[in-house]
Motif scaffolding. Structure first.
Motif, PDB file in Angstrom:
ATOM      1  N   GLY A  15       3.594   3.836 -17.920  1.00 49.91           N
ATOM      2  CA  GLY A  15       3.180   4.907 -17.348  1.00 49.91           C
ATOM      3  C   GLY A  15       2.383   4.877 -16.058  1.00 49.91           C
ATOM      4  O   GLY A  15       1.971   5.959 -15.296  1.00 49.91           O
ATOM      5  N   ARG A  16       1.731   3.751 -15.834  1.00 41.58           N
ATOM      6  CA  ARG A  16       0.651   3.506 -14.903  1.00 41.58           C
ATOM      7  C   ARG A  16       1.023   2.794 -13.836  1.00 41.58           C
ATOM      8  O   ARG A  16       0.428   3.052 -12.582  1.00 41.58           O
ATOM      9  CB  ARG A  16      -0.688   3.111 -15.448  1.00 41.58           C
ATOM     10  CG  ARG A  16      -1.180   3.995 -16.622  1.00 41.58           C
ATOM     11  CD  ARG A  16      -2.251   3.187 -17.248  1.00 41.58           C
ATOM     12  NE  ARG A  16      -2.897   4.085 -18.632  1.00 41.58           N
ATOM     13  CZ  ARG A  16      -3.961   4.471 -18.575  1.00 41.58           C
ATOM     14  NH1 ARG A  16      -4.864   4.085 -17.338  1.00 41.58           N
ATOM     15  NH2 ARG A  16      -4.693   5.541 -19.296  1.00 41.58           N
ATOM     16  N   THR A  17       1.659   1.741 -14.021  1.00 44.75           N
ATOM     17  CA  THR A  17       1.923   0.803 -12.969  1.00 44.75           C
ATOM     18  C   THR A  17       3.316   0.505 -12.647  1.00 44.75           C
ATOM     19  O   THR A  17       3.958   0.819 -13.370  1.00 44.75           O
ATOM     20  CB  THR A  17       1.405  -0.565 -13.728  1.00 44.75           C
ATOM     21  OG1 THR A  17      -0.005  -0.477 -14.243  1.00 44.75           O
ATOM     22  CG2 THR A  17       1.483  -1.848 -12.556  1.00 44.75           C
ATOM     23  N   ARG A  18       3.648   0.500 -11.423  1.00 44.63           N
ATOM     24  CA  ARG A  18       4.788   0.068 -10.889  1.00 44.63           C
ATOM     25  C   ARG A  18       5.186  -1.433 -11.098  1.00 44.63           C
ATOM     26  O   ARG A  18       4.336  -2.286 -10.733  1.00 44.63           O
ATOM     27  CB  ARG A  18       5.139   0.370  -9.393  1.00 44.63           C
ATOM     28  CG  ARG A  18       5.111   2.026  -9.249  1.00 44.63           C
ATOM     29  CD  ARG A  18       5.217   2.238  -7.733  1.00 44.63           C
ATOM     30  NE  ARG A  18       6.911   1.974  -7.222  1.00 44.63           N
ATOM     31  CZ  ARG A  18       7.063   0.953  -6.373  1.00 44.63           C
ATOM     32  NH1 ARG A  18       5.934   0.377  -5.620  1.00 44.63           N
ATOM     33  NH2 ARG A  18       8.302   1.117  -6.009  1.00 44.63           N
ATOM     34  N   PHE A  19       6.631  -1.574 -11.552  1.00 45.51           N
ATOM     35  CA  PHE A  19       6.728  -3.112 -11.772  1.00 45.51           C
ATOM     36  C   PHE A  19       6.621  -4.159 -10.477  1.00 45.51           C
ATOM     37  O   PHE A  19       6.088  -4.985 -10.527  1.00 45.51           O
ATOM     38  CB  PHE A  19       8.164  -3.174 -12.300  1.00 45.51           C
ATOM     39  CG  PHE A  19       8.666  -4.650 -12.383  1.00 45.51           C
ATOM     40  CD1 PHE A  19       8.189  -5.407 -13.484  1.00 45.51           C
ATOM     41  CD2 PHE A  19       9.783  -5.341 -11.705  1.00 45.51           C
ATOM     42  CE1 PHE A  19       8.696  -6.601 -13.611  1.00 45.51           C
ATOM     43  CE2 PHE A  19       9.995  -6.321 -11.594  1.00 45.51           C
ATOM     44  CZ  PHE A  19       9.401  -7.460 -12.748  1.00 45.51           C
ATOM     45  N   PRO A  20       6.962  -3.713  -9.232  1.00 45.97           N
ATOM     46  CA  PRO A  20       6.554  -4.469  -8.038  1.00 45.97           C
ATOM     47  C   PRO A  20       5.256  -4.659  -7.987  1.00 45.97           C
ATOM     48  O   PRO A  20       4.843  -5.583  -7.335  1.00 45.97           O
ATOM     49  CB  PRO A  20       7.142  -3.745  -6.991  1.00 45.97           C
ATOM     50  CG  PRO A  20       7.746  -2.475  -7.380  1.00 45.97           C
ATOM     51  CD  PRO A  20       7.688  -2.441  -9.044  1.00 45.97           C
ATOM     52  N   ASP A  21       4.444  -3.811  -8.357  1.00 45.03           N
ATOM     53  CA  ASP A  21       2.884  -4.070  -8.328  1.00 45.03           C
ATOM     54  C   ASP A  21       2.312  -5.456  -9.153  1.00 45.03           C
ATOM     55  O   ASP A  21       1.415  -5.766  -8.732  1.00 45.03           O
ATOM     56  CB  ASP A  21       2.071  -3.016  -8.689  1.00 45.03           C
ATOM     57  CG  ASP A  21       2.295  -1.870  -7.498  1.00 45.03           C
ATOM     58  OD1 ASP A  21       2.608  -2.195  -6.483  1.00 45.03           O
ATOM     59  OD2 ASP A  21       2.304  -0.606  -8.022  1.00 45.03           O
TER      60      ASP A  21
END
Lengths: 263, 397
Positions: free
Chosen positions: B57-63
């Motif tokens: 819920g907090r991080t985007r996978f590409p990040d």
């Protein structure tokens, strides 16, 4: 024309919309918004030399080392089709290619649409493009290592393309694939160019479209682009990623059409 | 070995789906369409050193990718996935919590709802450290092979240049032009030509083809070229020059060659060309009136075949506007479909070039070679002579 695999579709009586794809793929990237645009506009699509189904023989590292070679191609297409009052839509790196083409022959273009543009990807002094030189080198490594895997990863299942069924088989081999040597040169031209000065010379009415979340061209960069082009408009789409024409095709097409019609 | 009893076996199989997901030997991650992480398995969390709560819920996978990897993801991976609904085997690097890099292979599919709308992206993550190390070895090996190929090509080019004159000299009253078409960048071919002063107004020239390719052929080519030149100084009579060459070649390792040797002398009304050959292709004579013919010199024998080989001679008069083309059989033996190009086809293709000059003939045949493309399997040497048409004041280019 053959060099750039030019495709013309849509309403012949409508305004001309010329779509220039960005780094990484080819004209197929527009497939989700072409139907909406084609209802009212004469839509012209092409592949940059070295991409998609362009004539790879016409590619040379000297000509395509900088974005000027690509801008010359855009103008050559306009001349070959005798396109006038063109609305030129450039995605990603092609936004800057569009700026260069419009600055070269401003009379040919009625509108410029810069979709997720960045005039300079590398940070420079106070300017934040979002990337460092090392990051760009890392991308080149990613390109290189996926070259080895490309036989599997980049020969994908074909997207359903009912308008052009004859392409299905050929696409298997060309779709979003690039020769690694060509991809390397294009990546350098894309991510190491600095076109900030060129923005100030734009005299064609311009719309900047950006996404609310975009790792490649973050909102600050879209705002900067808008601020540097006198009289330009800025639209921020409620979309994520670098390719809103895929992830949010309806609102992207609407933004383009509203601007094209606002004459 | 005793088979496991039924009860123990059933217990082994009673692997909950949950446990299978969480502790699978690969990473699993499910994201929303915008990349936000919705679900991630314990295996991937332990590889990355992150807590579930930090990511979901907090991080985007590409990040979670390296910056360069994220650029690749956004410009290649995400668009392809959106267009085709699945994508496999893409090599990228993830960043772990302590900053180290984890090479991975990603495969993703888009999960669609009942109505066909895209809902989630499911991705499997494979640890690719071993594969990456192997690939790096492969890349290094390829780079080294490319460097060595460049070096071999450089050597071949240099060697080839020593077998040809750097530029043709100016001949008073006769226009001359030549071209060398290498079939391969890696191999030295066995073709050669030269043009040089003999006595007074007379010039000697030759063009030929040593059988075979590579270093061995190059050695004989070099020997042939220097033998021809020194023989011509000694006795410029064309047959004598070839007899001299034949003697030298038959003394060495057996190697065949075809040669056209000749001399050209400008006259008041054109030029006189004296030719001698052993088995070489017939030159094409282009007349000022547009006619074209092959100059056959039948009966000659290959150089290097017999110690007392027989050679034949002929004389050709060039009038103003005439041109004479010498060539090696790389051109006429070029593949055209299932067939071969031929001397007759060459003659017919050059007919109508009148008034031809040496330069225009070479330009036309160079275009022809380009048109034949990969059909040209062997090196081709070209040499042309012409006499200026009446009225021309300077060489026509």
């Amino acid at each position: 024309m053959r060099r750039n695999n030019v495709v013309v579709t849509g309403n012949e009586a409508g305004p001309v919309v010329l779509l220039a794809h960005g780094f990484g793929c080819d004209q197929n990237l527009w497939s989700r918004i072409v139907p909406d645009l084609a209802e009212r506009c004469r839509v012209v699509l092409f592949d940059h030399t070295g991409c998609g189904r362009s004539d790879l023989v016409a590619w040379s590292p000297e000509r395509y080392r900088t974005l000027d070679g690509y801008a010359d191609d855009v103008l050559a297409i306009c001349r070959a089709l005798d396109l006038r009052d063109v609305a030129l839509v450039g995605h990603s790196v092609s936004a800057m290619i569009a700026v260069l083409a419009a600055n070269e022959e401003p009379d040919r273009f009625a509108r410029l649409v810069l979709l997720t543009p960045s005039p300079c990807y590398v940070d420079d002094g106070d300017y934040r493009g979002g990337f460092s030189r090392d990051d760009i080198d890392e991308l080149l490594v990613a390109l290189e290592s996926n070259y080895l895997g490309w036989s599997a990863a980049m020969a994908p299942v074909i997207v359903d393309n009912p308008d052009r069924p004859e392409l299905a088989d050929e696409l298997k081999n060309s779709f979003c694939r690039t020769d690694p040597a060509i991809a390397r040169v294009f990546a350098r031209a894309t991510f190491l160019s600095d076109n900030r000065e060129d923005l100030r010379k734009v005299s064609v009415p311009t719309l900047v479209i950006q996404c609310a979340v975009d790792a490649i061209a973050p909102p600050e960069v879209g705002r900067y682009t808008h601020e540097q082009i006198a009289g330009s408009e800025l639209v921020t789409l409620d979309a994520t990623g670098h390719c809103p024409q895929l992830s949010a095709p309806e609102i992207t097409a609407r933004a383009i059409l509203e601007f094209v019609d606002s004459r | 070995m005793k088979p496991p009893d039924d009860v123990a076996f059933a217990a082994l199989l009673e692997d909950s789906a949950e446990d299978l997901y969480d502790n699978a030997p690969c990473g699993y991650v499910s994201t929303l369409l915008d990349g936000t992480i919705a679900k991630i398995n314990a295996t991937l969390l332990s590889w990355l050193g992150h807590d579930r709560d930090d990511l979901v819920g907090r991080t985007r996978f590409p990040d979670l990718l390296t910056v360069g990897g994220r650029m690749y993801y956004e410009t290649h991976f995400a668009p392809l996935l959106q267009m085709q609904g699945e994508l496999g085997g893409v090599a990228l690097e993830m960043r772990t919590a302590d900053g180290t890099r984890l090479p991975v292979l990603l495969t993703s599919t888009v999960k669609h709802g009942a109505g066909g709308d895209a809902q989630l992206i499911r991705t499997t993550v494979f640890d690719a450290r071993d594969r990456r190390a192997y690939e790096e070895e492969l890349l290094r090996a390829r780079e080294q092979a490319e460097r060595e190929r460049d070096r071999a090509q450089q050597l071949a080019r240099t060697l080839q240049q020593t077998l040809l004159p750097p530029a043709l000299p100016e001949v008073r009253g006769v226009e001359v032009a030549a071209y060398y078409h290498p079939a391969s960048l890696d191999q030295v071919g066995g073709d050669f030509y030269d043009l040089f002063p003999l006595t007074g107004d007379t010039w000697g020239f030759f063009l030929g083809d040593v059988s075979g390719k590579g270093v061995d052929a190059a050695v004989v080519t070099s020997l042939t070229r220097y033998t021809l030149r020194s023989a011509a100084v000694n006795d410029p009579e064309p047959i004598s020059v070839l007899v001299h060459l034949n003697t030298v070649i038959t003394q060495g390792k057996p190697r065949l060659c075809t040669v056209m040797y000749g001399s050209v002398r400008p006259t008041a009304d054109g030029a006189t060309v004296t030719l001698a050959t052993g088995g070489h292709t017939p030159p094409v004579l282009l007349r000022a009136d547009g006619g074209a013919e092959l100059v056959h010199l039948p009966g000659g024998q290959l150089v290097g075949l017999l110690p007392d080989a027989r050679f034949v001679t002929a004389e050709v008069r060039l009038a103003p506007g005439d041109a004479l083309l010498f060539y090696t059989d790389g051109l006429t033996e070029a593949r055209v479909g299932d067939d071969r190009y031929s001397e007759e086809a060459l003659r017919d293709d050059l007919r109508g070039l009148a008034p031809a000059t040496a330069k225009s003939v070479i330009a036309a045949v160079t275009r022809l070679l380009n048109d034949l493309g990969n059909g040209v399997e062997d090196d081709t040497a070209l040499l042309a002579l012409s006499v200026q048409p009446p009225g021309a004041t300077s060489p026509v280019s």
